[in-house]
Design an enzyme around this catalytic site. Structure first.
Site, PDB file in Angstrom:
ATOM      1  N   GLY A  55       0.848  -1.192   0.000  1.00 55.95           N
ATOM      2  CA  GLY A  55       0.000   0.000   0.000  1.00 55.95           C
ATOM      3  C   GLY A  55       0.879   1.236   0.000  1.00 55.95           C
ATOM      4  O   GLY A  55       2.082   1.153   0.257  1.00 55.95           O
ATOM      5  N   TYR A  83       3.805  -3.386   2.558  1.00 58.40           N
ATOM      6  CA  TYR A  83       3.018  -2.679   3.584  1.00 58.40           C
ATOM      7  C   TYR A  83       2.334  -3.683   4.516  1.00 58.40           C
ATOM      8  O   TYR A  83       2.297  -3.514   5.735  1.00 58.40           O
ATOM      9  CB  TYR A  83       1.965  -1.802   2.906  1.00 58.40           C
ATOM     10  CG  TYR A  83       1.116  -1.001   3.871  1.00 58.40           C
ATOM     11  CD1 TYR A  83       1.586   0.214   4.369  1.00 58.40           C
ATOM     12  CD2 TYR A  83      -0.133  -1.454   4.286  1.00 58.40           C
ATOM     13  CE1 TYR A  83       0.818   0.944   5.257  1.00 58.40           C
ATOM     14  CE2 TYR A  83      -0.905  -0.720   5.171  1.00 58.40           C
ATOM     15  CZ  TYR A  83      -0.425   0.482   5.658  1.00 58.40           C
ATOM     16  OH  TYR A  83      -1.187   1.206   6.534  1.00 58.40           O
ATOM     17  N   GLU A 171       4.854 -11.061  -6.139  1.00 57.75           N
ATOM     18  CA  GLU A 171       3.864 -11.143  -7.214  1.00 57.75           C
ATOM     19  C   GLU A 171       4.355 -10.582  -8.541  1.00 57.75           C
ATOM     20  O   GLU A 171       3.793 -10.885  -9.586  1.00 57.75           O
ATOM     21  CB  GLU A 171       2.568 -10.433  -6.777  1.00 57.75           C
ATOM     22  CG  GLU A 171       2.641  -8.919  -6.619  1.00 57.75           C
ATOM     23  CD  GLU A 171       3.169  -8.448  -5.270  1.00 57.75           C
ATOM     24  OE1 GLU A 171       3.879  -9.229  -4.597  1.00 57.75           O
ATOM     25  OE2 GLU A 171       2.912  -7.291  -4.888  1.00 57.75           O
TER      26      GLU A 171
END
Ligand code: XMP
Length: 514
Positions: A55, A83, A171
């Site tokens: 984030g 985050y 990711e």
């Protein structure tokens, strides 16, 4: 529909959808929910694992996005990313601070492969870092399982409670072994067996659609794009002739595209359904005559679609369901995270038709990412040609013809584009370039052909490499390929005497011309 579910809790990071896609690549179904989602709701979904995304905030700031510390005590494995990792540390008694040196980009990380998270991962591996803050002190019960030159806690674990924190981004593809790490989490630590696959999706969707629709009638606007075509295929397999598809040929499709759609979905095609093709070309050209302002053109094309669709719907009469090709990114991007219905407007303009008489909306692809929609399409037997079609804007060639649209210009751009498509495929570049097309500039210039002076149009070739279509770079096409395309277009397409290659990246340019 699925037994196993992993929940991705979104803290506003730019890669949230990517996290979910990577999990699904492990054959584990997952859904994205906002960090504001009530913990009771999360618990009630009985997830086998939870992933907290990155984030933009600092977790120690006032009003920072947060989650209930209870989340970590549910007995469900949790993986925090960036985050999410910092938030987990802070919530459980660790310390997070602004790092003296922020890390950004590909970074060498040393991992402890005795951790189940890193099973089978190389001891030294390249990962994608993007952070200003870092875990200055781990929460009690955690141990560091990865480090970098500047970051003493690049990952941490508390195996007893199955809590894992990773400072980098597994990711993104730049993290070379990131998929393995996510696989280790969902399949190893969470114990998912991997029951999410496209063949079972297709089978189960057909069953669910039949149950929902019963004897009802379904109406779908088919554009010939990937999403509505796959939705049509799926609905047809489920309810056959209870489905009616209206395909509006607005005369702004690529060369032969209308006939291709009809060959697949029309009479004698591979699907059982009622197929209505409306040849509205002349009607559109009439409406667009003399209009050159891009937004006005878009508006006319969108509104006209709704009017044509409504006229057909009126002839059909009341239906029970209006089907839409909404896909998961539409749901997530609207910020709803599956919490309420999203209505995707055809052509991204105009919204739903006002006068179509239906009771309920049905969105059979609502939970799928684009690559999954494609897999479902192949599973349904729709041709690769259609399934791997590039994105095509709703207003079609209308935004690829600068200035006024006329039948003559449409023909020029269709023919030039067909040559371009063919030669890019011949050069083996078609899967490498994310989007490419010919556009017609509004410029005419002087040339010479044979012994004759010409005064004809200039075609622009566009080709971009992009991940998300929000930013893009012009693709590097070998010069000999470009030359061949130029020479074929000028020789074979009447009305063109000049070809440009568009080098502009996005921003500042957009991908389309208008
Ligand atoms: P731009 O031109 O905005 O395009 O850089 C980004 C991507 O979106 C597609 N595009 C559209 N798609 N309706 C659509 O469904 C539209 O009105 C529209 N306009 C642009 C474009 O082809 C590119 O992939």
């Amino acid at each position: 529909m699925n037994k196993e579910l992993v929940i991705v809790i979104d803290f506003g990071g730019q890669y949230n959808q990517l996290v979910a896609r990577r999990v699904r690549e492990c054959n584990v179904y997952c859904e994205i929910y906002s960090y504001k989602t009530d913990l009771k709701k999360i618990k009630s979904m009985n997830p086998k694992g939870i992933i907290l995304t990155g984030g933009p905030n600092s977790c120690y700031e006032e009003n920072a996005a947060t989650c209930s510390p209870e989340l970590f005590r549910l007995g469900i494995p949790v993986l925090g990313l960036c985050y999410g990792a910092q938030l987990m540390s802070l919530a459980l008694g660790g310390r997070v601070e602004r790092a003296a040196l922020k890390e950004y980009g590909k970074t060498q990380v040393h991992v402890d492969d005795s951790s189940p998270l890193f099973a089978g991962v190389s001891a030294d591996t390249i990962c994608w870092m993007s952070h200003n803050d870092y875990i200055a002190q781990m929460a009690p019960g955690f141990r560091a399982i990865a480090t970098t030159a500047n970051c003493p806690v690049a990952a941490a674990e508390c195996t007893d409670q199955k809590l894992y924190a990773i400072q980098f981004h597994p990711e993104v593809l730049h993290t070379v072994e990131g998929s393995k790490m996510l696989y280790n989490f969902v399949r190893g630590i969470c114990g998912c067996c991997g029951d999410w696959s496209m063949d079972s999706f297709v089978e189960e969707s057909i069953r669910a659609i039949r149950e929902k629709v019963g004897n009802g009638k379904v109406l779908l606007a088919l554009s010939g794009g990937v999403d509505s075509s796959v939705a049509a295929g799926l609905l047809s397999r489920a309810v056959g002739r209870q489905l009616t598809c209206v395909f509006v040929d607005h005369g702004l499709l690529r060369k032969n595209e209308g006939d291709e759609v009809e060959a697949i979905f029309g009479k004698g095609g591979q699907f059982e359904l009622n197929f209505i093709r409306v040849n509205a070309q002349e009607r559109y050209y009439g409406k667009l005559a003399g209009v050159s302002e891009p937004e006005e053109k878009r508006k006319i094309i969108g509104e006209e679609f709704i009017r044509v669709f409504e006229e057909e719907a009126k002839k059909i009469g009341a239906v029970d369901f209006l089907a839409q090709g909404t896909i998961y990114p539409d749901v997530v991007e609207s910020g709803l995270g599956g919490e309420s219905a999203v209505i995707k407007s055809h052509h991204n303009v105009g919204g739903l038709p006002d006068y179509v008489d239906f009771k309920e909306i049905i969105e059979p692809l609502r939970n799928l990412f684009k690559d999954e929609v494609r897999k479902a399409g192949l599973e349904l037997g729709i041709s690769e040609n259609l399934v791997f079609r590039q994105p095509f804007p709703g207003p079609g060639l209308g935004v690829r013809i600068v200035g006024e649209v006329t039948a003559e210009k449409v023909k020029i751009v269709q023919d030039a584009d067909a040559i371009y498509q063919e030669e890019i495929a011949n050069a083996g570049l078609d899967r490498e370039i994310n989007q490419y097309f010919a556009a017609l500039t509004n410029m005419r210039s002087v040339g010479v052909m044979g012994d004759e002076r010409t005064y004809d149009y200039a075609v622009a070739l566009r080709a971009v490499k992009t991940v998300d279509f929000m930013t893009a770079e012009a693709a590097e096409i070998p010069f000999d390929v470009l030359q061949k395309i130029m020479s074929r277009i000028i020789n074979e397409v009447k009305g063109v005497n000049r070809v440009f290659y568009d080098l502009t990246s996005k921003p500042p340019g957009t991908i389309e011309m208008e």
